[in-house]
Write a protein that holds these residues in place. Structure first.
Motif, short mmCIF file in Angstrom:
data_model
loop_
_atom_site.label_atom_id
_atom_site.label_comp_id
_atom_site.label_asym_id
_atom_site.label_seq_id
_atom_site.Cartn_x
_atom_site.Cartn_y
_atom_site.Cartn_z
N GLY A 68 3.62 10.20 -9.64
CA GLY A 68 2.91 10.41 -11.17
C GLY A 68 3.78 9.37 -12.14
O GLY A 68 3.79 9.41 -13.26
N VAL A 69 4.10 8.26 -11.58
CA VAL A 69 4.85 7.39 -12.29
C VAL A 69 3.80 6.40 -13.11
O VAL A 69 4.19 5.58 -13.94
N SER A 70 2.59 6.02 -12.35
CA SER A 70 1.73 5.22 -12.93
C SER A 70 0.20 5.69 -12.57
O SER A 70 0.20 6.52 -11.71
N ALA A 71 -0.71 4.97 -13.00
CA ALA A 71 -2.11 5.32 -12.72
C ALA A 71 -2.78 4.02 -11.90
O ALA A 71 -2.25 2.91 -12.23
N PRO A 72 -3.77 4.30 -11.33
CA PRO A 72 -4.30 2.97 -10.50
C PRO A 72 -4.97 1.90 -11.23
O PRO A 72 -4.48 0.68 -10.88
N GLU A 73 -5.38 2.12 -12.43
CA GLU A 73 -5.79 0.79 -13.13
C GLU A 73 -4.72 0.29 -13.83
O GLU A 73 -4.74 -0.97 -14.17
N GLU A 74 -3.43 1.01 -14.22
CA GLU A 74 -2.38 0.37 -14.69
C GLU A 74 -1.77 -0.58 -13.61
O GLU A 74 -1.38 -1.84 -13.88
N ILE A 75 -1.46 -0.21 -12.23
CA ILE A 75 -1.14 -0.76 -11.21
C ILE A 75 -1.85 -2.06 -11.01
O ILE A 75 -1.18 -3.16 -10.83
N ASP A 76 -3.07 -1.93 -10.87
CA ASP A 76 -3.86 -3.10 -10.71
C ASP A 76 -3.69 -4.25 -11.86
O ASP A 76 -3.85 -5.54 -11.53
N LYS B 185 0.74 -1.10 0.25
CA LYS B 185 0.13 0.04 -0.09
C LYS B 185 1.06 1.28 0.12
O LYS B 185 0.66 2.15 -0.67
N ARG B 186 1.91 1.23 0.83
CA ARG B 186 2.85 2.44 0.92
C ARG B 186 3.68 2.66 -0.33
O ARG B 186 3.78 3.74 -0.90
N GLU B 187 4.00 1.82 -0.93
CA GLU B 187 4.62 2.06 -2.27
C GLU B 187 3.83 2.12 -3.57
O GLU B 187 4.13 2.94 -4.42
N THR B 188 2.80 1.71 -3.21
CA THR B 188 1.50 2.06 -4.31
C THR B 188 1.28 3.50 -4.37
O THR B 188 1.33 4.11 -5.44
N LEU B 189 0.78 4.08 -3.11
CA LEU B 189 0.60 5.52 -2.99
C LEU B 189 1.79 6.20 -3.34
O LEU B 189 1.71 7.47 -3.86
N THR B 190 3.03 5.66 -3.12
CA THR B 190 4.34 6.58 -3.68
C THR B 190 4.34 6.68 -5.15
O THR B 190 4.77 7.56 -5.59
N ILE B 191 4.15 5.44 -5.81
CA ILE B 191 3.86 5.52 -7.20
C ILE B 191 2.98 6.50 -7.69
O ILE B 191 3.42 7.30 -8.60
#
Length: 604
Positions: free
Chosen positions: A213-221, A203-209
């Motif tokens: 501005g490295v990625s978007a939520p749908e891309e991460i998922d 969760k912490r690293e996802t929020l940091t990404i």
């Protein structure tokens, strides 16, 4: 005074108390009721008590599909003293207010029976923070027992309060399994337990990404789904595959760039693994996991493992969520062959045609079991033995010399065989009368495992006995039924082993005269892989002590011999596949996924 905590032998006849009838409390109550325990649901709110009872009554039959038990009685009470009277287990699920928990455990220390285990479902607080009003002796029976969100997720994490009797963890691990949950024990106190700490880092690293501005939520998922959900990647196995030296190198870059401490990452890997040459999969010394089997001991590259997933640990378990899954020789997930199966259990493959045969148990107690087949070339599923004929078919064996299928029928209390097209279905052993309630409920009559040894002229089967009851037995009889004799009274039946914890599946190594079986009963002899030597007639003395080859499985079920490579492959309901070496009796984990529950296994 509690000198040394002793597990209550009468726990089956004593209730479980749940303190708090909220969203999780009522689900926890449903879990224990589904395992056959009487449950007392305590809450000061009349509405919560009413809603909690309604939830359990409406859902307990769904939970009980996993336990196979008749649901226990459930009562709602207001009084704490009434709730915990004569209980063997109390689970606190009150609101996350530390003073309320401190006061609750202080009262429980006084009111609960001396041998009663006191558990907190809290994920926010360690149970050690709740001991202010608990006596020194009482602290030894307190622990955290954190549930997630049943029935979608049946994981439960157990953690010490710093004083908890060690014996409680092995006892509660077995009880949790009885209740069809997947227990994990934190080896020391830890804020957040195990999974929540993993999730916190993700969760912490996802929020940091996202923040950078490295990625978007749908891309991460989407990336997560491809890599971890579909790909079946797991953290520790992935690090071993990458190489621990490479992991340390990558982490060193993060340490330098972000100003992090290397103590628990790079320094830990260096001191614990890398300095000793333990670099992961590429190293003969292994890494986070023990070494993988050498190439000489592995299956040939053109052979794969095919495994049954019963489906009851999936995200949305149902009577039709079973599947047949293919893996590489070293346990890498390949793809799903067949889906939507009704509790698949026994599996065999025709080595000449590659055709798969398996049993579907259906609902235990109903004659809706079946035997099916799958042609890997045409992808067609055919019915061999249709529903309405047999009850709860379990392990299945194929005799290639006669083209006969053998399978045990647990609730049918018998063993069957038929041609591979389902014709000439015949009952060859009848261990009891399933129409007689006393016979039907006696688990000593339940036939589960089956193996056939045509060169020895024998077939073997297990009658498992009550759960972890030490009354399991293995029998053998001649392939040819004595002329004029009935399945219920044939004279050639011999007992090969008795007094076993809970024997399940079987296989025979005819060339070396060994009988192998899995046992899902109590440790030290249960949850194990075993074997016993047969004489040249396929017999052995019932007093002959079996050899335990491997232990500490998680409800072990299926096994498949690979005699040529001195190996046997084993599955368990915890979602793991193992390779066990028959020479040095070592055990290697090939695959693990707690969202799966494996039964039968074969080569394809």
């Amino acid at each position: 005074m509690l000198a040394s905590w002793t597990p209550p032998n009468d726990y089956r006849n004593r209730p479980v108390a749940i303190l708090g009838a909220g969203v999780l409390g009522r689900r926890i109550g449903c879990i224990w009721a589904s395992a056959g325990f009487d449950v007392r649901l305590r809450d000061p709110s009349p509405q919560q008590r009413e809603d909690g009872i309604a939830y359990i009554k409406e859902n307990v039959s769904i939970y009980a599909q996993k336990t196979g038990k008749k649901a226990g009685a459930v009562h709602a009470v207001e009084s704490l003293e009434e709730a915990v009277s004569n209980c063997w287990l109390v689970i606190e699920a009150v609101p996350e207010k530390i003073q309320l928990k401190i006061d609750t455990f202080g009262e429980l220390d006084t009111l609960a029976p001396a041998d009663c285990i006191l558990a907190s479902n809290s994920s926010s607080y360690k149970s050690s923070e709740m001991l202010e009003k608990v006596s020194e002796v009482g602290k030894r029976r307190v622990l955290n027992m954190h549930y997630y969100m049943p029935p979608q997720n049946m994981v439960v994490e157990l953690m010490t309060d710093g004083h908890t009797e060690e014996k409680i963890f092995s006892f509660m691990t077995d009880r949790c399994k009885e209740a069809a949950t997947l227990p994990y024990v934190a080896r020391k106190q830890s804020t957040g337990f195990i999974f929540n700490r993993l999730w916190a880092a993700v969760k912490r690293e996802t929020l940091t990404i996202l923040a950078e501005g490295v990625s978007a939520p749908e891309e991460i998922d989407s990336l997560w789904t491809e890599m971890f959900v579909k790909g079946g990647a797991t953290p520790c196995r992935t690090m071993d595959d990458v190489g621990l030296d490479t992991v340390a190198f990558i982490e060193s870059h993060y340490v330098e760039e972000r100003g992090l401490s290397p103590e628990k990452t790079v320094d830990y890997l260096q001191a614990r693994y890398i300095n000793d040459g333990k670099l992961g999969t590429k190293s003969p010394l292994g890494g986070l996991y023990p070494p993988l089997p050498s190439e000489e001991k592995c299956l040939s590259k053109d052979r794969r493992l095919v495994v049954l997933d019963i489906g009851l640990s999936s995200a949305t378990p149902s009577m039709k969520s079973g599947s047949i899954v293919e893996f590489s020789a070293n346990g890498k997930f390949q793809h799903t062959l067949v889906e939507n199966q009704s509790l698949p259990d026994g599996l065999a493959v025709d080595p000449q045609t590659g055709r798969l045969f398996w049993t579907n148990m259906g609902i235990p107690g109903k004659e809706d079991g079946s035997v099916l087949s799958y042609d890997p070339e045409t992808k067609v599923v055919d019915t061999v033995v249709p529903t309405g004929t047999i009850n709860t078919p379990k392990q299945l064996a194929l005799d290639t010399t006669s083209n006969k299928l053998y399978f045990s029928d647990r609730e049918g209390l018998c063993v069957y065989r038929c041609n591979i097209d389902g014709t000439e279905l015949e009952k060859i052993v009848q261990a009891g009368n399933p129409q007689n309630s006393e016979n039907a409920q006696d688990a000593r009559n339940w036939c589960v495992g089956i193996a056939v040894a045509p060169e020895l002229g024998k077939f073997y089967w297990t009658q498992k006995g009550p759960s972890k009851g030490g009354q399991g037995r293995i029998f053998c009889a001649n392939i040819s039924t004595p002329e004029g004799q009935l399945p219920s009274s044939r004279s050639d039946i011999e007992c090969v082993q008795s007094g076993l914890p809970e024997p399940i599946d079987l296989e025979v190594d005819e060339s070396n005269c060994w009988l192998y079986w899995t046992d899902r009963g109590e440790i030290p002899l249960g949850n194990s892989l075993n074997r016993v030597r047969l004489d040249k007639f396929g017999r052995c003395s019932v007093s002959q002590k079996p050899e335990v080859l491997a232990r500490n499985f998680n409800e072990t079920i299926g096994l498949k011999l690979d005699v040529e490579n001195n190996s046997v492959y084993v599955t368990d309901l915890g979602g793991s596949i193992y390779r066990c070496d028959l020479t040095d009796e070592s055990k290697s984990l090939l695959y693990a996924d707690s969202s799966r529950a494996f039964t039968g296994i074969a080569f394809i």
